[in-house]
Write an enzyme that holds these catalytic residues in place. Sequence first.
Site, short mmCIF file in Angstrom:
data_model
loop_
_atom_site.label_atom_id
_atom_site.label_comp_id
_atom_site.label_asym_id
_atom_site.label_seq_id
_atom_site.Cartn_x
_atom_site.Cartn_y
_atom_site.Cartn_z
CG ASP A 68 4.20 -8.21 -3.83
OD1 ASP A 68 4.31 -7.42 -4.79
OD2 ASP A 68 3.10 -8.61 -3.42
CG ASP A 137 -5.77 -15.15 -0.05
OD1 ASP A 137 -5.56 -13.93 -0.27
OD2 ASP A 137 -4.88 -16.01 -0.11
CG HIS A 139 -2.84 -11.95 -0.77
ND1 HIS A 139 -3.28 -12.98 -1.57
CD2 HIS A 139 -2.40 -10.99 -1.62
CE1 HIS A 139 -3.11 -12.66 -2.84
NE2 HIS A 139 -2.58 -11.46 -2.90
CD GLU A 144 -1.03 -15.94 -0.19
OE1 GLU A 144 -2.13 -15.45 0.10
OE2 GLU A 144 -0.73 -16.31 -1.35
C1 GLP Z 1 -1.20 -9.96 -6.20
C2 GLP Z 1 -0.31 -8.90 -5.57
C3 GLP Z 1 -1.07 -8.10 -4.53
C4 GLP Z 1 -2.38 -7.66 -5.11
C5 GLP Z 1 -3.22 -8.85 -5.49
C6 GLP Z 1 -4.59 -8.47 -6.02
O1 GLP Z 1 -1.28 -11.11 -5.45
N1 GLP Z 1 0.87 -9.44 -4.96
O2 GLP Z 1 -0.28 -7.00 -4.13
O3 GLP Z 1 -3.06 -6.86 -4.18
O4 GLP Z 1 -2.51 -9.55 -6.48
O5 GLP Z 1 -4.52 -8.23 -7.39
P1 GLP Z 1 -5.63 -7.52 -8.23
O6 GLP Z 1 -5.57 -6.08 -7.87
O7 GLP Z 1 -5.25 -7.75 -9.66
O8 GLP Z 1 -6.93 -8.14 -7.88
#
Ligand code: GLP
Length: 261
Positions: A68, A137, A139, A144
């Site tokens: 993304d 959440d 995702h 989302e």
């Molecule tokens: C962002 C990214 C996701 C990732 C999420 C969780 O929103 N777009 O791909 O999984 O963060 O991040 P973290 O691993 O820092 O908790």
Amino acid sequence: MAEVVVVPDPDTGGQLAARTVLDTVRRNPDAVLGLATGSSPLPVYRALARLIAEEGVDVGRVSGFALDEYVGLPPAHPESYRSVITREVTVPLGLSPDRVHVPDGDPARADTAGEAYERALAAAGPVDVQLLGVGTDGHIGFNEPGSSLTSRTRLKTLTEQTRRDNARFFGSVEEVPVHCVTQGIGTILRARHLILLAFGAAKADAVAAAVEGPLTASVPASAIQLHAHTTVIVDEPAASRLTHLDYYRHAWANKPAPQHI
Ligand code: GLP
């Protein structure tokens, strides 16, 4: 069912996933890696960089596709996923920059960026190993809650919770973009092997909902239940809400090919 592996700490989880990625590259020097941002996959990239250097593995033909990108951050912004992937993955692993793809977050092309990315993925793919984190959440990528389980790469609006979660990388929540381009859930499911990493108690509910909850668009990560080869790597706090934890430990301890996911 996803294979759930409980590790003592993120570094151990990172080493386990890195070994799998490296084995994939050894078998296929043209391997396609699915790259996630966020903090969860960082131990994988660190371990992978070390293993590639120590074992002298040629990654010159490996390609990578990020999940993304934010819409509206210049690519050179330190928190654009283009910059993050360059800093955390492309440079430390020694990948060829022209083989590392990130969705186009330019607002002028936001409407068509998804289709262009799907075409690039179709030409290079399928992805051999897809690394995933999970949002609090539920995702995955930036899909989302409510995202279609068959969705493709497209423009999406971030939830306020995700913007708050990600504000730590920016000066304030106001600086976190409102829109993104993300691979769809259907896109992610086309990868051959999914490895979802989650560490810390803040992820416990999302992990339990993804692995054991109903399959629902309300928890995008529950789509891993549709995939025949998913590995979920968690530490004790992230695993703490799993109902069948004893079974996962038992299955891992008795795995015919131990320590291999
Ligand atoms: C962002 C990214 C996701 C990732 C999420 C969780 O929103 N777009 O791909 O999984 O963060 O991040 P973290 O691993 O820092 O908790």
